[in-house]
Scaffold this motif. Sequence first.
Motif, PDB file in Angstrom:
ATOM      1  N   PHE A 151      90.871  17.474  88.725  1.00 15.11           N
ATOM      2  CA  PHE A 151      89.480  17.088  88.572  1.00 15.11           C
ATOM      3  C   PHE A 151      89.140  16.648  87.157  1.00 15.11           C
ATOM      4  O   PHE A 151      88.023  16.278  86.896  1.00 15.11           O
ATOM      5  N   SER A 152      90.101  16.753  86.254  1.00 16.92           N
ATOM      6  CA  SER A 152      89.860  16.306  84.888  1.00 16.92           C
ATOM      7  C   SER A 152      91.171  15.778  84.305  1.00 16.92           C
ATOM      8  O   SER A 152      92.257  16.069  84.805  1.00 16.92           O
ATOM      9  N   THR A 153      91.044  15.045  83.236  1.00 14.18           N
ATOM     10  CA  THR A 153      92.222  14.503  82.561  1.00 14.18           C
ATOM     11  C   THR A 153      92.987  15.629  81.887  1.00 14.18           C
ATOM     12  O   THR A 153      92.404  16.432  81.165  1.00 14.18           O
ATOM     13  N   THR A 154      94.287  15.709  82.143  1.00 10.79           N
ATOM     14  CA  THR A 154      95.133  16.698  81.488  1.00 10.79           C
ATOM     15  C   THR A 154      96.361  15.995  80.915  1.00 10.79           C
ATOM     16  O   THR A 154      96.718  14.897  81.325  1.00 10.79           O
ATOM     17  N   LEU A 155      97.000  16.663  79.979  1.00 14.87           N
ATOM     18  CA  LEU A 155      98.167  16.102  79.318  1.00 14.87           C
ATOM     19  C   LEU A 155      99.218  17.181  79.151  1.00 14.87           C
ATOM     20  O   LEU A 155      98.907  18.307  78.752  1.00 14.87           O
ATOM     21  N   TYR A 156     100.466  16.851  79.475  1.00 15.13           N
ATOM     22  CA  TYR A 156     101.603  17.731  79.214  1.00 15.13           C
ATOM     23  C   TYR A 156     102.779  16.846  78.833  1.00 15.13           C
ATOM     24  O   TYR A 156     103.221  16.013  79.634  1.00 15.13           O
ATOM     25  N   LEU A 157     103.267  16.996  77.618  1.00 11.07           N
ATOM     26  CA  LEU A 157     104.434  16.265  77.157  1.00 11.07           C
ATOM     27  C   LEU A 157     105.513  17.267  76.773  1.00 11.07           C
ATOM     28  O   LEU A 157     105.250  18.207  76.026  1.00 11.07           O
ATOM     29  N   ASP A 158     106.706  17.080  77.272  1.00 12.04           N
ATOM     30  CA  ASP A 158     107.869  17.882  76.906  1.00 12.04           C
ATOM     31  C   ASP A 158     108.709  16.987  76.004  1.00 12.04           C
ATOM     32  O   ASP A 158     109.287  16.004  76.457  1.00 12.04           O
ATOM     33  N   VAL A 159     108.743  17.309  74.717  1.00 10.24           N
ATOM     34  CA  VAL A 159     109.376  16.459  73.723  1.00 10.24           C
ATOM     35  C   VAL A 159     110.639  17.135  73.195  1.00 10.24           C
ATOM     36  O   VAL A 159     110.594  18.306  72.812  1.00 10.24           O
ATOM     37  N   GLN A 160     111.736  16.387  73.168  1.00  4.85           N
ATOM     38  CA  GLN A 160     112.994  16.914  72.649  1.00  4.85           C
ATOM     39  C   GLN A 160     113.533  15.961  71.591  1.00  4.85           C
ATOM     40  O   GLN A 160     113.698  14.775  71.849  1.00  4.85           O
ATOM     41  N   PHE A 161     113.779  16.502  70.417  1.00  4.76           N
ATOM     42  CA  PHE A 161     114.434  15.764  69.346  1.00  4.76           C
ATOM     43  C   PHE A 161     115.910  16.146  69.374  1.00  4.76           C
ATOM     44  O   PHE A 161     116.235  17.330  69.368  1.00  4.76           O
ATOM     45  N   SER A 162     116.812  15.176  69.384  1.00  5.13           N
ATOM     46  CA  SER A 162     118.247  15.474  69.370  1.00  5.13           C
ATOM     47  C   SER A 162     118.747  15.709  67.949  1.00  5.13           C
ATOM     48  O   SER A 162     119.844  16.200  67.743  1.00  5.13           O
ATOM     49  N   GLY A 163     117.936  15.360  66.983  1.00  3.91           N
ATOM     50  CA  GLY A 163     118.243  15.546  65.573  1.00  3.91           C
ATOM     51  C   GLY A 163     116.970  15.336  64.787  1.00  3.91           C
ATOM     52  O   GLY A 163     115.877  15.296  65.357  1.00  3.91           O
ATOM     53  N   GLU A 164     117.105  15.150  63.485  1.00  5.98           N
ATOM     54  CA  GLU A 164     115.925  14.923  62.654  1.00  5.98           C
ATOM     55  C   GLU A 164     115.158  13.704  63.171  1.00  5.98           C
ATOM     56  O   GLU A 164     115.745  12.699  63.551  1.00  5.98           O
ATOM     57  N   GLY A 165     113.822  13.839  63.211  1.00  5.18           N
ATOM     58  CA  GLY A 165     113.024  12.725  63.711  1.00  5.18           C
ATOM     59  C   GLY A 165     111.550  12.984  63.583  1.00  5.18           C
ATOM     60  O   GLY A 165     111.124  14.028  63.084  1.00  5.18           O
ATOM     61  N   ALA A 166     110.767  12.012  64.036  1.00  2.00           N
ATOM     62  CA  ALA A 166     109.309  12.122  63.967  1.00  2.00           C
ATOM     63  C   ALA A 166     108.693  11.449  65.185  1.00  2.00           C
ATOM     64  O   ALA A 166     109.283  10.549  65.786  1.00  2.00           O
ATOM     65  N   LEU A 167     107.503  11.912  65.526  1.00  2.00           N
ATOM     66  CA  LEU A 167     106.716  11.348  66.613  1.00  2.00           C
ATOM     67  C   LEU A 167     105.307  11.148  66.099  1.00  2.00           C
ATOM     68  O   LEU A 167     104.681  12.101  65.607  1.00  2.00           O
ATOM     69  N   ASP A 168     104.807   9.918  66.194  1.00  2.00           N
ATOM     70  CA  ASP A 168     103.413   9.642  65.851  1.00  2.00           C
ATOM     71  C   ASP A 168     102.594   9.771  67.120  1.00  2.00           C
ATOM     72  O   ASP A 168     102.676   8.918  68.012  1.00  2.00           O
ATOM     73  N   LEU A 169     101.835  10.842  67.198  1.00  2.00           N
ATOM     74  CA  LEU A 169     101.050  11.165  68.387  1.00  2.00           C
ATOM     75  C   LEU A 169      99.659  10.571  68.258  1.00  2.00           C
ATOM     76  O   LEU A 169      98.891  10.961  67.374  1.00  2.00           O
ATOM     77  N   PRO A 170      99.310   9.608  69.123  1.00  2.00           N
ATOM     78  CA  PRO A 170      97.971   9.028  69.050  1.00  2.00           C
ATOM     79  C   PRO A 170      96.933   9.984  69.636  1.00  2.00           C
ATOM     80  O   PRO A 170      97.285  10.957  70.316  1.00  2.00           O
ATOM     81  N   PRO A 171      95.649   9.732  69.414  1.00  2.00           N
ATOM     82  CA  PRO A 171      94.610  10.574  70.031  1.00  2.00           C
ATOM     83  C   PRO A 171      94.542  10.284  71.535  1.00  2.00           C
ATOM     84  O   PRO A 171      94.009   9.270  71.948  1.00  2.00           O
ATOM     85  N   LEU A 172      95.134  11.149  72.330  1.00  2.07           N
ATOM     86  CA  LEU A 172      95.268  10.920  73.769  1.00  2.07           C
ATOM     87  C   LEU A 172      94.169  11.578  74.600  1.00  2.07           C
ATOM     88  O   LEU A 172      93.756  11.051  75.620  1.00  2.07           O
ATOM     89  N   VAL A 173      93.753  12.781  74.194  1.00  7.88           N
ATOM     90  CA  VAL A 173      92.729  13.544  74.916  1.00  7.88           C
ATOM     91  C   VAL A 173      91.880  14.289  73.895  1.00  7.88           C
ATOM     92  O   VAL A 173      92.323  14.547  72.778  1.00  7.88           O
ATOM     93  N   PRO A 174      90.655  14.673  74.252  1.00  9.09           N
ATOM     94  CA  PRO A 174      89.764  15.334  73.284  1.00  9.09           C
ATOM     95  C   PRO A 174      90.275  16.675  72.757  1.00  9.09           C
ATOM     96  O   PRO A 174      90.053  17.006  71.603  1.00  9.09           O
ATOM     97  N   GLU A 175      90.930  17.473  73.601  1.00  5.09           N
ATOM     98  CA  GLU A 175      91.449  18.763  73.165  1.00  5.09           C
ATOM     99  C   GLU A 175      92.963  18.724  73.284  1.00  5.09           C
ATOM    100  O   GLU A 175      93.507  18.349  74.322  1.00  5.09           O
ATOM    101  N   LEU A 176      93.642  19.125  72.199  1.00  6.49           N
ATOM    102  CA  LEU A 176      95.080  18.917  72.109  1.00  6.49           C
ATOM    103  C   LEU A 176      95.730  20.069  71.350  1.00  6.49           C
ATOM    104  O   LEU A 176      95.158  20.587  70.388  1.00  6.49           O
ATOM    105  N   ALA A 177      96.933  20.456  71.779  1.00  9.63           N
ATOM    106  CA  ALA A 177      97.683  21.506  71.092  1.00  9.63           C
ATOM    107  C   ALA A 177      99.172  21.189  71.154  1.00  9.63           C
ATOM    108  O   ALA A 177      99.639  20.506  72.065  1.00  9.63           O
ATOM    109  N   VAL A 178      99.901  21.706  70.173  1.00 10.12           N
ATOM    110  CA  VAL A 178     101.356  21.558  70.108  1.00 10.12           C
ATOM    111  C   VAL A 178     101.965  22.954  70.044  1.00 10.12           C
ATOM    112  O   VAL A 178     101.502  23.798  69.271  1.00 10.12           O
ATOM    113  N   TYR A 179     102.996  23.179  70.860  1.00  7.74           N
ATOM    114  CA  TYR A 179     103.728  24.444  70.845  1.00  7.74           C
ATOM    115  C   TYR A 179     105.173  24.168  70.454  1.00  7.74           C
ATOM    116  O   TYR A 179     105.868  23.402  71.134  1.00  7.74           O
ATOM    117  N   ALA A 180     105.615  24.766  69.365  1.00  8.87           N
ATOM    118  CA  ALA A 180     106.996  24.634  68.894  1.00  8.87           C
ATOM    119  C   ALA A 180     107.845  25.674  69.616  1.00  8.87           C
ATOM    120  O   ALA A 180     107.691  26.861  69.379  1.00  8.87           O
TER     121      ALA A 180
END
Length: 123
Positions: free
Chosen positions: A1-30
């Motif tokens: 009933f609402s927009t949700t976001l779930y991304l499972d991100v895996q880095f195989s080595g050193e790297g970076a991800l530029d995360l754009p503003p995708l949804v109003p409320e956002l969190a990252v779990y390491a």
Amino acid sequence: FSTTLYLDVQFSGEGALDLPPLVPELAVYALDGDLRLGAEALSARTLAVLDGSAPMRIEAPGARRLVVIGGEPLDGHRFIWWNYVSSRKERIAQAAQDWADQAMGRVPGETEFIPLPERRFVV
């Protein structure tokens, strides 16, 4: 009933991800190692709540896994206790009583009953 976001991100080595503003409320779990969120460090097994309206650079110094979760804001405050979430405390108390009374039905083939925590929800 609402927009949700779930991304499972895996880095195989050193790297970076530029995360754009995708949804109003956002969190990252390491999950398994430290990260950098912009200029800030994020320790493994830690959740960081972000400003969902701004882009964020996530940097990994090596192989890492993280999840990005978020979505639209809820329409009001929620209460949480054990396995229950509701906008009304009374509903949580009733669900807990129903569980204690084993009035919620059974999963076919399941015989184990997990009792409520000793520390009870207070209305």
